[in-house]
Design a protein around this motif. Sequence first.
Motif, PDB file in Angstrom:
ATOM      1  N   GLN A  26       0.835  -1.206   0.000  1.00 51.72           N
ATOM      2  CA  GLN A  26       0.000   0.000   0.000  1.00 51.72           C
ATOM      3  C   GLN A  26       0.870   1.255   0.000  1.00 51.72           C
ATOM      4  O   GLN A  26       0.567   2.223  -0.702  1.00 51.72           O
ATOM      5  CB  GLN A  26      -0.922  -0.005   1.218  1.00 51.72           C
ATOM      6  CG  GLN A  26      -1.967  -1.097   1.182  1.00 51.72           C
ATOM      7  CD  GLN A  26      -2.635  -1.314   2.524  1.00 51.72           C
ATOM      8  OE1 GLN A  26      -1.994  -1.224   3.578  1.00 51.72           O
ATOM      9  NE2 GLN A  26      -3.935  -1.606   2.497  1.00 51.72           N
ATOM     10  N   TYR A  27       1.937   1.244   0.772  1.00 50.03           N
ATOM     11  CA  TYR A  27       2.851   2.386   0.815  1.00 50.03           C
ATOM     12  C   TYR A  27       3.411   2.661  -0.586  1.00 50.03           C
ATOM     13  O   TYR A  27       3.384   3.799  -1.054  1.00 50.03           O
ATOM     14  CB  TYR A  27       3.998   2.117   1.797  1.00 50.03           C
ATOM     15  CG  TYR A  27       5.056   3.189   1.773  1.00 50.03           C
ATOM     16  CD1 TYR A  27       4.926   4.328   2.552  1.00 50.03           C
ATOM     17  CD2 TYR A  27       6.176   3.063   0.965  1.00 50.03           C
ATOM     18  CE1 TYR A  27       5.884   5.332   2.519  1.00 50.03           C
ATOM     19  CE2 TYR A  27       7.141   4.051   0.926  1.00 50.03           C
ATOM     20  CZ  TYR A  27       6.991   5.187   1.701  1.00 50.03           C
ATOM     21  OH  TYR A  27       7.945   6.171   1.652  1.00 50.03           O
ATOM     22  N   ASN A  28       3.894   1.623  -1.247  1.00 45.11           N
ATOM     23  CA  ASN A  28       4.476   1.793  -2.584  1.00 45.11           C
ATOM     24  C   ASN A  28       3.456   2.277  -3.608  1.00 45.11           C
ATOM     25  O   ASN A  28       3.795   3.038  -4.514  1.00 45.11           O
ATOM     26  CB  ASN A  28       5.114   0.483  -3.057  1.00 45.11           C
ATOM     27  CG  ASN A  28       6.356   0.129  -2.272  1.00 45.11           C
ATOM     28  OD1 ASN A  28       7.034   0.998  -1.718  1.00 45.11           O
ATOM     29  ND2 ASN A  28       6.659  -1.150  -2.202  1.00 45.11           N
ATOM     30  N   ALA A  29       2.211   1.871  -3.460  1.00 44.04           N
ATOM     31  CA  ALA A  29       1.164   2.261  -4.404  1.00 44.04           C
ATOM     32  C   ALA A  29       0.664   3.685  -4.172  1.00 44.04           C
ATOM     33  O   ALA A  29       0.283   4.380  -5.130  1.00 44.04           O
ATOM     34  CB  ALA A  29      -0.004   1.284  -4.321  1.00 44.04           C
ATOM     35  N   LEU A  30       0.668   4.140  -2.920  1.00 44.34           N
ATOM     36  CA  LEU A  30       0.028   5.415  -2.593  1.00 44.34           C
ATOM     37  C   LEU A  30       0.983   6.571  -2.294  1.00 44.34           C
ATOM     38  O   LEU A  30       0.645   7.726  -2.555  1.00 44.34           O
ATOM     39  CB  LEU A  30      -0.898   5.227  -1.385  1.00 44.34           C
ATOM     40  CG  LEU A  30      -2.063   4.266  -1.579  1.00 44.34           C
ATOM     41  CD1 LEU A  30      -2.744   3.975  -0.254  1.00 44.34           C
ATOM     42  CD2 LEU A  30      -3.048   4.833  -2.583  1.00 44.34           C
ATOM     43  N   ASN A  31       2.148   6.286  -1.757  1.00 44.65           N
ATOM     44  CA  ASN A  31       3.060   7.364  -1.376  1.00 44.65           C
ATOM     45  C   ASN A  31       3.492   8.137  -2.620  1.00 44.65           C
ATOM     46  O   ASN A  31       3.916   7.559  -3.612  1.00 44.65           O
ATOM     47  CB  ASN A  31       4.292   6.812  -0.650  1.00 44.65           C
ATOM     48  CG  ASN A  31       5.065   7.916   0.022  1.00 44.65           C
ATOM     49  OD1 ASN A  31       4.511   8.688   0.799  1.00 44.65           O
ATOM     50  ND2 ASN A  31       6.353   7.998  -0.270  1.00 44.65           N
ATOM     51  N   GLY A  32       3.349   9.437  -2.545  1.00 45.02           N
ATOM     52  CA  GLY A  32       3.707  10.290  -3.669  1.00 45.02           C
ATOM     53  C   GLY A  32       2.558  10.581  -4.620  1.00 45.02           C
ATOM     54  O   GLY A  32       2.740  11.288  -5.613  1.00 45.02           O
ATOM     55  N   PHE A  33       1.359  10.040  -4.343  1.00 46.57           N
ATOM     56  CA  PHE A  33       0.205  10.340  -5.189  1.00 46.57           C
ATOM     57  C   PHE A  33       0.047  11.854  -5.265  1.00 46.57           C
ATOM     58  O   PHE A  33       0.108  12.555  -4.268  1.00 46.57           O
ATOM     59  CB  PHE A  33      -1.078   9.714  -4.622  1.00 46.57           C
ATOM     60  CG  PHE A  33      -2.306  10.076  -5.402  1.00 46.57           C
ATOM     61  CD1 PHE A  33      -2.645   9.367  -6.538  1.00 46.57           C
ATOM     62  CD2 PHE A  33      -3.101  11.134  -5.010  1.00 46.57           C
ATOM     63  CE1 PHE A  33      -3.777   9.710  -7.271  1.00 46.57           C
ATOM     64  CE2 PHE A  33      -4.236  11.491  -5.735  1.00 46.57           C
ATOM     65  CZ  PHE A  33      -4.567  10.771  -6.866  1.00 46.57           C
ATOM     66  N   PHE A  34      -0.137  12.364  -6.484  1.00 47.23           N
ATOM     67  CA  PHE A  34      -0.191  13.811  -6.706  1.00 47.23           C
ATOM     68  C   PHE A  34      -1.436  14.160  -7.502  1.00 47.23           C
ATOM     69  O   PHE A  34      -1.740  13.515  -8.507  1.00 47.23           O
ATOM     70  CB  PHE A  34       1.065  14.242  -7.479  1.00 47.23           C
ATOM     71  CG  PHE A  34       1.228  15.720  -7.598  1.00 47.23           C
ATOM     72  CD1 PHE A  34       1.756  16.458  -6.555  1.00 47.23           C
ATOM     73  CD2 PHE A  34       0.864  16.375  -8.761  1.00 47.23           C
ATOM     74  CE1 PHE A  34       1.916  17.832  -6.661  1.00 47.23           C
ATOM     75  CE2 PHE A  34       1.015  17.745  -8.877  1.00 47.23           C
ATOM     76  CZ  PHE A  34       1.543  18.469  -7.824  1.00 47.23           C
ATOM     77  N   ASN A  35      -2.164  15.183  -7.033  1.00 45.10           N
ATOM     78  CA  ASN A  35      -3.330  15.698  -7.751  1.00 45.10           C
ATOM     79  C   ASN A  35      -3.394  17.193  -7.496  1.00 45.10           C
ATOM     80  O   ASN A  35      -3.459  17.627  -6.349  1.00 45.10           O
ATOM     81  CB  ASN A  35      -4.614  15.012  -7.282  1.00 45.10           C
ATOM     82  CG  ASN A  35      -5.817  15.424  -8.099  1.00 45.10           C
ATOM     83  OD1 ASN A  35      -5.689  15.995  -9.176  1.00 45.10           O
ATOM     84  ND2 ASN A  35      -6.995  15.138  -7.591  1.00 45.10           N
ATOM     85  N   ASN A  36      -3.391  17.969  -8.583  1.00 50.02           N
ATOM     86  CA  ASN A  36      -3.313  19.423  -8.491  1.00 50.02           C
ATOM     87  C   ASN A  36      -2.052  19.778  -7.716  1.00 50.02           C
ATOM     88  O   ASN A  36      -0.977  19.365  -8.102  1.00 50.02           O
ATOM     89  CB  ASN A  36      -4.570  20.022  -7.866  1.00 50.02           C
ATOM     90  CG  ASN A  36      -5.797  19.837  -8.754  1.00 50.02           C
ATOM     91  OD1 ASN A  36      -5.688  19.873  -9.974  1.00 50.02           O
ATOM     92  ND2 ASN A  36      -6.939  19.622  -8.151  1.00 50.02           N
ATOM     93  N   CYS A  37      -2.150  20.492  -6.638  1.00 50.29           N
ATOM     94  CA  CYS A  37      -0.948  20.805  -5.851  1.00 50.29           C
ATOM     95  C   CYS A  37      -0.944  20.030  -4.536  1.00 50.29           C
ATOM     96  O   CYS A  37      -0.243  20.390  -3.597  1.00 50.29           O
ATOM     97  CB  CYS A  37      -0.826  22.309  -5.625  1.00 50.29           C
ATOM     98  SG  CYS A  37      -2.284  23.051  -4.912  1.00 50.29           S
ATOM     99  N   TYR A  38      -1.694  18.938  -4.474  1.00 52.72           N
ATOM    100  CA  TYR A  38      -1.758  18.105  -3.279  1.00 52.72           C
ATOM    101  C   TYR A  38      -0.975  16.819  -3.514  1.00 52.72           C
ATOM    102  O   TYR A  38      -1.153  16.141  -4.525  1.00 52.72           O
ATOM    103  CB  TYR A  38      -3.206  17.750  -2.932  1.00 52.72           C
ATOM    104  CG  TYR A  38      -3.982  18.911  -2.386  1.00 52.72           C
ATOM    105  CD1 TYR A  38      -4.170  19.052  -1.020  1.00 52.72           C
ATOM    106  CD2 TYR A  38      -4.519  19.876  -3.230  1.00 52.72           C
ATOM    107  CE1 TYR A  38      -4.878  20.119  -0.513  1.00 52.72           C
ATOM    108  CE2 TYR A  38      -5.223  20.950  -2.723  1.00 52.72           C
ATOM    109  CZ  TYR A  38      -5.398  21.064  -1.364  1.00 52.72           C
ATOM    110  OH  TYR A  38      -6.090  22.124  -0.861  1.00 52.72           O
ATOM    111  N   LYS A  62     -10.754  16.203  -0.980  1.00 48.66           N
ATOM    112  CA  LYS A  62     -11.343  15.929  -2.301  1.00 48.66           C
ATOM    113  C   LYS A  62     -10.281  15.667  -3.358  1.00 48.66           C
ATOM    114  O   LYS A  62     -10.531  14.976  -4.336  1.00 48.66           O
ATOM    115  CB  LYS A  62     -12.273  17.055  -2.729  1.00 48.66           C
ATOM    116  CG  LYS A  62     -11.582  18.354  -3.048  1.00 48.66           C
ATOM    117  CD  LYS A  62     -12.558  19.399  -3.533  1.00 48.66           C
ATOM    118  CE  LYS A  62     -11.753  20.652  -3.904  1.00 48.66           C
ATOM    119  NZ  LYS A  62     -12.487  21.502  -4.785  1.00 48.66           N
ATOM    120  N   GLU A  63      -9.080  16.181  -3.166  1.00 47.38           N
ATOM    121  CA  GLU A  63      -8.004  15.934  -4.125  1.00 47.38           C
ATOM    122  C   GLU A  63      -7.531  14.482  -4.105  1.00 47.38           C
ATOM    123  O   GLU A  63      -6.869  14.031  -5.031  1.00 47.38           O
ATOM    124  CB  GLU A  63      -6.819  16.880  -3.866  1.00 47.38           C
ATOM    125  CG  GLU A  63      -7.019  18.277  -4.385  1.00 47.38           C
ATOM    126  CD  GLU A  63      -8.007  19.108  -3.566  1.00 47.38           C
ATOM    127  OE1 GLU A  63      -8.532  20.081  -4.101  1.00 47.38           O
ATOM    128  OE2 GLU A  63      -8.244  18.780  -2.385  1.00 47.38           O
TER     129      GLU A  63
END
Length: 66
Positions: free
Chosen positions: A10-22, A44-45
């Motif tokens: 889960q860490y590898n899949a989610l860490n660093g997820f980026f949307n807009n400036c989040y 919401k991001e």
Amino acid sequence: MLVLHPNTEQYNALNGFFNNCYKLEFAKDGSDRWIAGLEVLDCKEFEAIHDQLNELERIEYTPIIE
């Protein structure tokens, strides 16, 4: 205080997820575990990964002692 704790996959899949400036970045707690605050579930991001975030284990936060 409860926080979200990912396993390695889960860490590898989610860490660093980026949307807009989040950007989702896990931090270490006092027990050297990766964590994120529960508030990411309301951001919401991060809607695109909400289901994955909701699957993370909820653990008690361990403060960092300096």
